[in-house]
Design an enzyme around this catalytic site. Structure first.
Site, PDB file in Angstrom:
ATOM      1  CE  LYS A  54      11.985  -2.836 -94.397  1.00 11.19           C
ATOM      2  NZ  LYS A  54      10.552  -3.091 -94.660  1.00 11.19           N
TER       3      LYS A  54
HETATM    4  P1  NAD Z   1       6.269   0.537 -85.420  1.00 10.60           P
HETATM    5  O1  NAD Z   1       7.627   0.921 -84.992  1.00 10.60           O
HETATM    6  O2  NAD Z   1       5.281   1.604 -85.746  1.00 10.60           O
HETATM    7  O3  NAD Z   1       5.580  -0.415 -84.314  1.00 10.60           O
HETATM    8  C1  NAD Z   1       6.190  -1.580 -83.835  1.00 10.60           C
HETATM    9  C2  NAD Z   1       5.366  -2.063 -82.628  1.00 10.60           C
HETATM   10  O4  NAD Z   1       5.841  -3.323 -82.219  1.00 10.60           O
HETATM   11  C3  NAD Z   1       5.478  -1.149 -81.409  1.00 10.60           C
HETATM   12  O5  NAD Z   1       4.217  -1.090 -80.769  1.00 10.60           O
HETATM   13  C4  NAD Z   1       6.480  -1.893 -80.511  1.00 10.60           C
HETATM   14  O6  NAD Z   1       6.343  -1.561 -79.141  1.00 10.60           O
HETATM   15  C5  NAD Z   1       6.049  -3.310 -80.799  1.00 10.60           C
HETATM   16  N1  NAD Z   1       7.027  -4.343 -80.457  1.00 10.60           N
HETATM   17  C6  NAD Z   1       8.358  -4.377 -80.693  1.00 10.60           C
HETATM   18  N2  NAD Z   1       8.882  -5.518 -80.203  1.00 10.60           N
HETATM   19  C7  NAD Z   1       7.847  -6.231 -79.676  1.00 10.60           C
HETATM   20  C8  NAD Z   1       7.725  -7.490 -79.043  1.00 10.60           C
HETATM   21  N3  NAD Z   1       8.785  -8.268 -78.859  1.00 10.60           N
HETATM   22  N4  NAD Z   1       6.495  -7.898 -78.623  1.00 10.60           N
HETATM   23  C9  NAD Z   1       5.418  -7.143 -78.802  1.00 10.60           C
HETATM   24  N5  NAD Z   1       5.464  -5.933 -79.417  1.00 10.60           N
HETATM   25  C10 NAD Z   1       6.663  -5.491 -79.833  1.00 10.60           C
HETATM   26  O7  NAD Z   1       6.449  -0.435 -86.667  1.00 10.60           O
HETATM   27  P2  NAD Z   1       5.377  -0.789 -87.798  1.00 10.60           P
HETATM   28  O8  NAD Z   1       5.551   0.140 -88.938  1.00 10.60           O
HETATM   29  O9  NAD Z   1       4.028  -0.978 -87.162  1.00 10.60           O
HETATM   30  O10 NAD Z   1       5.950  -2.201 -88.305  1.00 10.60           O
HETATM   31  C11 NAD Z   1       5.644  -3.424 -87.623  1.00 10.60           C
HETATM   32  C12 NAD Z   1       5.957  -4.573 -88.567  1.00 10.60           C
HETATM   33  O11 NAD Z   1       5.182  -4.439 -89.775  1.00 10.60           O
HETATM   34  C13 NAD Z   1       7.412  -4.660 -89.061  1.00 10.60           C
HETATM   35  O12 NAD Z   1       7.746  -6.012 -89.269  1.00 10.60           O
HETATM   36  C14 NAD Z   1       7.378  -3.934 -90.381  1.00 10.60           C
HETATM   37  O13 NAD Z   1       8.450  -4.288 -91.236  1.00 10.60           O
HETATM   38  C15 NAD Z   1       6.039  -4.424 -90.905  1.00 10.60           C
HETATM   39  N6  NAD Z   1       5.455  -3.609 -91.957  1.00 10.60           N
HETATM   40  C16 NAD Z   1       5.204  -2.296 -91.783  1.00 10.60           C
HETATM   41  C17 NAD Z   1       4.622  -1.562 -92.803  1.00 10.60           C
HETATM   42  C18 NAD Z   1       4.266  -0.109 -92.640  1.00 10.60           C
HETATM   43  O14 NAD Z   1       3.614   0.435 -93.556  1.00 10.60           O
HETATM   44  N7  NAD Z   1       4.596   0.551 -91.559  1.00 10.60           N
HETATM   45  C19 NAD Z   1       4.306  -2.177 -94.027  1.00 10.60           C
HETATM   46  C20 NAD Z   1       4.555  -3.538 -94.164  1.00 10.60           C
HETATM   47  C21 NAD Z   1       5.118  -4.248 -93.124  1.00 10.60           C
END
Ligand code: NAD
Length: 424
Positions: free
Chosen positions: A114
């Site tokens: 990561k």
């Molecule tokens: P992103 O930055 O695209 O979106 C994050 C979202 O969460 C945003 O809408 C933000 O406003 C919201 N957010 C942040 N803090 C918050 C809170 N306290 N309450 C409510 N909403 C909140 O990120 P993402 O890529 O969608 O990733 C989200 C999660 O999924 C992370 O834990 C990431 O590690 C995990 N993840 C992502 C992927 C991927 O392919 N992008 C794959 C596996 C896991």
């Protein structure tokens, strides 16, 4: 777009302590000794770099970045790159460890890694973010590469970030290296279906988990925390599968509608305003109230530690499917287990992203591109196969899904260590 400054995390959390405790219980369950625990608990390599940035106004600012390679025993390291003000070395270590287990559980030939830069991307211009990405890439470039470590998008980064990363690495190496990253734009060797893969995977296992609890998805309700790359598409796919999505949140607030949100209209609102706040098709509710609604399904898809000891007993969803990494703390896990809530753990639930990242890497290395149907059907097959394996294992051992999934993954990684032997 709103510029409300709100903390991203819901409560003080210690994801590394949780990750270590999960590993310790898997090692104990599997009967390995302390030496194996010591081998698996420490990251193989980690680097912290200074990322000097010339701001648009000429000022110099020095940011901090990390890249942690937790384990390389099953193949090159794989894991996202996060731009967030909450990034810390311990957080990156925990996320890297979870990537190792996720790749092993889904049997993709990778170790876990990561990366992160401590920055709030919303406060920087596009040109500044490009300079940050390029300098960070340059600093970590001795560690990465298609056979070493392959970054992908995560919180605060996207396909454009991956295009800059790929370009910087390629320029340094004198030729185009498509396989150094996944989650790239389609026109630059990205895979069809990658942008929505994590959410597709979340929904495949969510539907299976609801049926496992005897809930027909066509009559079910859902709430989704986070409306970014994972939450947004997950909400849309859930609605497409017939669920009523009653509420969604982002870091600024939340909206709810008893009849179900019109997600196309909500997405248009978010594209225009940068937040779900102010959406006219729903009622404003407290941001964290989405976690406590009496829905059939809850998909936390935002940050670590969203469900913690302080709110877990108020979670009323019957099934929680972890779109985010580490959204449920260890204490919350125990509370949910005692309440009879079915929790589908992150290393299974959100693995769709790394599966299609693997497909993208395979395609890039062979310069041969698959159709969207190919990608989607292979993704579904892998997700459902892993779901059934974890469910069977959890029944067989009489343990929660997370314990079963972690044990399966740790065993595969430990076996790779044992088969390879210890150098020298
Ligand atoms: P992103 O930055 O695209 O979106 C994050 C979202 O969460 C945003 O809408 C933000 O406003 C919201 N957010 C942040 N803090 C918050 C809170 N306290 N309450 C409510 N909403 C909140 O990120 P993402 O890529 O969608 O990733 C989200 C999660 O999924 C992370 O834990 C990431 O590690 C995990 N993840 C992502 C992927 C991927 O392919 N992008 C794959 C596996 C896991």
């Amino acid at each position: 777009m709103t510029t409300l400054a709100q903390p991203l995390t819901a409560a003080p959390v210690d994801p590394l302590a949780d990750a270590h405790a999960q590993l310790a219980s898997a090692v104990e369950l599997l009967g390995y000794d302390d030496g194996m625990f010591a081998l698996l608990v420490r990251p193989r390599r980690e680097v912290t770099v200074a990322v000097p940035l010339r701001r648009d106004d000429g000022q110099i600012e020095v940011l901090v970045g990390h890249r942690v390679q937790h384990n390389l025993s099953r193949g090159p390291a794989k894991g996202g790159l996060r731009f967030s003000p909450d990034v810390s070395l311990d957080e990156v270590r925990a996320l890297a460890m979870w990537m190792t287990w996720k790749c092993a559980l889904l049997d993709v030939p990778y170790g876990g890694a990561k990366g992160g830069v401590r920055i709030d991307p919303k406060l920087y211009s596009l040109a500044e973010l490009e300079r940050v990405t390029r300098r960070y890439t340059s600093e970590i470039s001795p560690l990465i590469g298609p056979e070493r470590d392959i970054p992908a998008p995560d919180v605060g980064t996207d396909e454009r970030t991956m295009a800059w990363l790929m370009d910087t690495y390629s320029v340094q190496h004198g030729h185009t290296v498509l396989g150094v990253t996944t989650g790239k734009p389609l026109s630059l060797g990205g895979s069809r279906g990658r942008a929505t893969a994590t959410s597709q995977g979340v929904v495949h296992v969510a539907l299976a988990a609801l049926r496992e609890r005897g809930i027909e998805p066509g009559r079910a309700t859902a709430a989704v925390q986070g409306f970014g790359k994972v939450g947004r598409h997950a909400a849309r796919f859930l609605a497409r599968a017939g669920l009523r999505v009653l509420a969604v949140s982002d870091q600024y607030g939340a909206v709810a509608a008893e009849a179900g949100l019109d997600l196309a209209a909500l997405e248009a609102h978010v594209d225009a305003h940068g937040t779900v706040v102010g959406f006219p098709g729903g009622d404003a509710i407290d941001r964290d109230a989405v976690l406590e609604l009496p829905t059939d399904l809850l998909v936390p898809a935002a940050v670590e530690g969203a469900i913690h000891a302080g709110n877990a007993h108020r979670v009323r969803a019957r099934v929680v499917v972890e779109g985010a990494n580490g959204p449920t703390t260890r204490e919350a896990d125990e509370i949910l287990e005692a309440q009879g809530t079915l929790v589908v753990p992150d290393i299974l639930a959100n693995a769709g992203g790394v599966i299609v990242s693997y497909f993208e890497w395979v395609q890039a290395n062979q310069a041969y591109w698959w159709s969207a149907d190919d990608v989607e059907s292979r993704l579904e097959e892998r997700m459902l196969q892993a779901w059934r394996q974890v469910l069977d294992h959890s029944r067989h051992l009489g343990v929660p899904l997370r314990t079963a999934a972690t044990a399966m993954a740790v065993e595969r990684v430990a076996q790779a260590h044992l088969q390879r032997g210890l150098y020298p």
